[in-house]
Design a protein around this motif. Structure first.
Motif, PDB file in Angstrom:
ATOM      1  N   ALA A 221      -5.415  -1.840   5.926  1.00 62.13           N
ATOM      2  CA  ALA A 221      -6.111  -1.949   4.645  1.00 62.13           C
ATOM      3  C   ALA A 221      -5.175  -1.704   3.469  1.00 62.13           C
ATOM      4  O   ALA A 221      -4.026  -1.276   3.630  1.00 62.13           O
TER       5      ALA A 221
ATOM      6  N   THR B 159      -7.526   9.829  -3.405  1.00 65.37           N
ATOM      7  CA  THR B 159      -7.231  10.505  -2.140  1.00 65.37           C
ATOM      8  C   THR B 159      -8.287  11.550  -1.817  1.00 65.37           C
ATOM      9  O   THR B 159      -8.767  11.648  -0.676  1.00 65.37           O
TER      10      THR B 159
ATOM     11  N   LEU C  85     -13.274   0.428   3.603  1.00 70.08           N
ATOM     12  CA  LEU C  85     -12.220   1.370   3.981  1.00 70.08           C
ATOM     13  C   LEU C  85     -12.773   2.769   4.183  1.00 70.08           C
ATOM     14  O   LEU C  85     -12.397   3.466   5.132  1.00 70.08           O
TER      15      LEU C  85
ATOM     16  N   ARG D 127      -3.562   5.357   1.497  1.00 64.98           N
ATOM     17  CA  ARG D 127      -4.573   4.350   1.202  1.00 64.98           C
ATOM     18  C   ARG D 127      -5.240   4.599  -0.148  1.00 64.98           C
ATOM     19  O   ARG D 127      -6.345   4.127  -0.400  1.00 64.98           O
TER      20      ARG D 127
ATOM     21  N   SER E  92      -8.262   0.351   9.298  1.00 64.76           N
ATOM     22  CA  SER E  92      -7.764   1.277   8.274  1.00 64.76           C
ATOM     23  C   SER E  92      -6.261   1.133   8.092  1.00 64.76           C
ATOM     24  O   SER E  92      -5.753   1.184   6.965  1.00 64.76           O
TER      25      SER E  92
ATOM     26  N   ARG F 191       1.836   0.849   8.053  1.00 63.68           N
ATOM     27  CA  ARG F 191       0.699   0.205   8.715  1.00 63.68           C
ATOM     28  C   ARG F 191       0.884   0.368  10.224  1.00 63.68           C
ATOM     29  O   ARG F 191       1.294  -0.546  10.930  1.00 63.68           O
TER      30      ARG F 191
ATOM     31  N   MET G 299      -2.710   8.866   6.295  1.00 61.89           N
ATOM     32  CA  MET G 299      -3.350   7.665   5.769  1.00 61.89           C
ATOM     33  C   MET G 299      -4.238   7.953   4.570  1.00 61.89           C
ATOM     34  O   MET G 299      -4.443   7.084   3.713  1.00 61.89           O
TER      35      MET G 299
ATOM     36  N   TRP H  40      -5.693  -0.350  -0.825  1.00 58.53           N
ATOM     37  CA  TRP H  40      -6.028   0.891  -1.514  1.00 58.53           C
ATOM     38  C   TRP H  40      -7.529   1.021  -1.722  1.00 58.53           C
ATOM     39  O   TRP H  40      -8.241   0.047  -1.999  1.00 58.53           O
TER      40      TRP H  40
ATOM     41  N   PRO I 237       0.785  -1.219   0.000  1.00 61.27           N
ATOM     42  CA  PRO I 237       0.000   0.000   0.000  1.00 61.27           C
ATOM     43  C   PRO I 237       0.816   1.268   0.000  1.00 61.27           C
ATOM     44  O   PRO I 237       0.310   2.315  -0.341  1.00 61.27           O
ATOM     45  N   HIS I 238       2.082   1.219   0.423  1.00 66.29           N
ATOM     46  CA  HIS I 238       2.849   2.457   0.496  1.00 66.29           C
ATOM     47  C   HIS I 238       3.789   2.633  -0.680  1.00 66.29           C
ATOM     48  O   HIS I 238       4.617   3.524  -0.684  1.00 66.29           O
TER      49      HIS I 238
END
Length: 409
Positions: free
Chosen positions: A401, A345, A224, A338, A398, A287, A334, A403, A4-5
């Protein structure tokens, strides 16, 4: 599969790097963040003067103090749609214009309802900027979301603190609240300058080729989206309850008004370095379940201290509460971490904030109602303790999670 990052680009748009002129947008983002709270904060310190000069009744004074939360929820809901139609940079620029015009107009009237209308215009601009700033960070700094969020979160916190501290002294020095408000509004002009230049980033944004905006209704069908809305809402409900009622709790415990105000200063001032540290820390640990549990545990310790012995070691409870209410910069980071795109976003931020502020509105109101009904603060503080449960559950979900785009598809 990507994590996710993992840094990404938005629809082929290159991200901005420090060595490619990113410093300019960093300054623009920092100045925007600095101006996203003073219009709301500057009212509280001079509220008795406003009541006298504008003839505010108990109803209109209550509406004025609730107006920021109402506007953040209502106008934040339309921010992503506006950005999809006009372009993110154009929308942010118009939001700053609304903040400036509303701030100036409310210094030029002695009518309470016109003052409320002008305040609504300024707060609407703040609400839109509030939602879109994570999207701007994602668009320009996809590889540095945590660090840039730390910068703008710090700038936002400094803006809050300065507005709280300087409004009354400036009003006393210049002869009243209108010139004091105008001084604060002058900083908005400074923030507008780089955003007028940043409009060039939206030159190619036309009806034919603009990226398709993600509606809040679509986000409302994702887990999410709701988890982040609940996380944002109960975190904000705690923060606004603490900011609104902590001095009263301490005064009823035997502290003087000056010492009670100092305790609030500790609870808010210690949040400034945390506003920078948490997003920067999350850049390496995207996370942040452990950090969230530490923050929640601190909230429990602080609230329990207020419940059991508020007059003993009051500075300690205030300091621990500062840590316990520091989840706000975490959720700001976040929003960008995410989502894969600036559109995602903006939609996630818009939905979470519009729903979250509706939840947050109930916090200070219920605390006051419980205090009035019981004549003490025990059940009000128990309410604060109970707010941490949905916050930590939704926050953990969250944090783990993926994306938002994956859930949308």
């Amino acid at each position: 599969m990507s994590t996710p990052h993992t840094p990404s680009t938005d629809h082929g748009r290159p991200t901005t790097h420090w060595w490619q002129g990113g410093t300019f947008m960093l300054v623009a983002i920092g100045l925007l963040a600095f101006n996203l709270r003073p219009v709301a904060i500057e009212v509280g310190p001079v509220l008795p003067d406003l009541q006298r000069d504008l003839g505010l009744t108990g109803l209109t004074a209550g509406l004025l103090t609730s107006l920021p939360t109402i506007c953040f929820g209502a106008f934040g809901a339309v921010a992503a749609g506006l950005a999809g139609r006009l372009g993110t940079h154009r929308t942010v620029t118009l939001a700053l214009v609304a903040v400036l015009v509303g701030s100036v107009l409310r210094t030029q009237t002695s009518n309470s309802w016109l003052f409320l209308a002008a305040s609504t215009l300024a707060l609407a601009g703040m609400a839109v900027g509030n939602v879109l700033i994570p999207s701007v960070v994602r668009q320009h700094f996809a590889g540095h979301i945590g660090l840039v969020t730390a910068v703008y979160s710090l700038s936002l916190s400094i803006g809050v603190t300065l507005a709280s501290v300087v409004t009354v002294p400036v009003a006393q020095a210049l002869g009243g609240w209108p010139p004091s408000f105008l001084v604060n509004a002058s900083v908005v002009v400074l923030a507008l300058l780089p955003w007028l230049v940043a409009l060039r980033h939206d030159r190619g944004h036309t009806t034919e080729n603009r990226p398709r905006a993600i509606s809040l209704a679509r986000v409302a069908r994702t887990r999410l989206g709701w988890m982040m809305a609940i996380f944002f809402g109960f975190q904000s409900a705690q923060a606004y309850s603490v900011f609104g009622w902590l001095p009263s709790i301490y005064q009823d415990a035997g502290l003087s008004a000056e010492r009670a105000g100092l305790m609030l200063g500790i609870a808010t001032g210690l949040g400034i370095p945390l506003a920078f540290l948490w997003p920067a820390w999350m850049m390496r640990r995207p996370r942040p379940v452990g950090l969230l549990l530490v923050v929640t545990a601190a909230a429990w310790v602080g609230y329990t201290g207020l419940l059991v012995a508020p007059g003993r070691w009051p500075w300690l409870w205030a300091a621990v509460i500062a840590l316990g209410t520091s989840a706000f910069p975490m959720i700001l980071a976040m929003f960008g971490m995410r989502a894969r795109t600036s559109e995602g976003t903006a939609a996630l931020s818009g939905f979470a904030q519009s729903v979250g502020y509706a939840i947050a509105l109930a916090g200070p109101f219920l605390m006051g109602a419980l205090h009035e009904a019981t004549g003490g603060w025990t059940w009000s503080i128990v309410l604060l303790l109970s707010m941490t449960v949905p916050m930590v559950v939704s926050g953990v979900v969250s944090a783990r999670a993926g994306w938002i785009e994956d859930e949308l598809h």
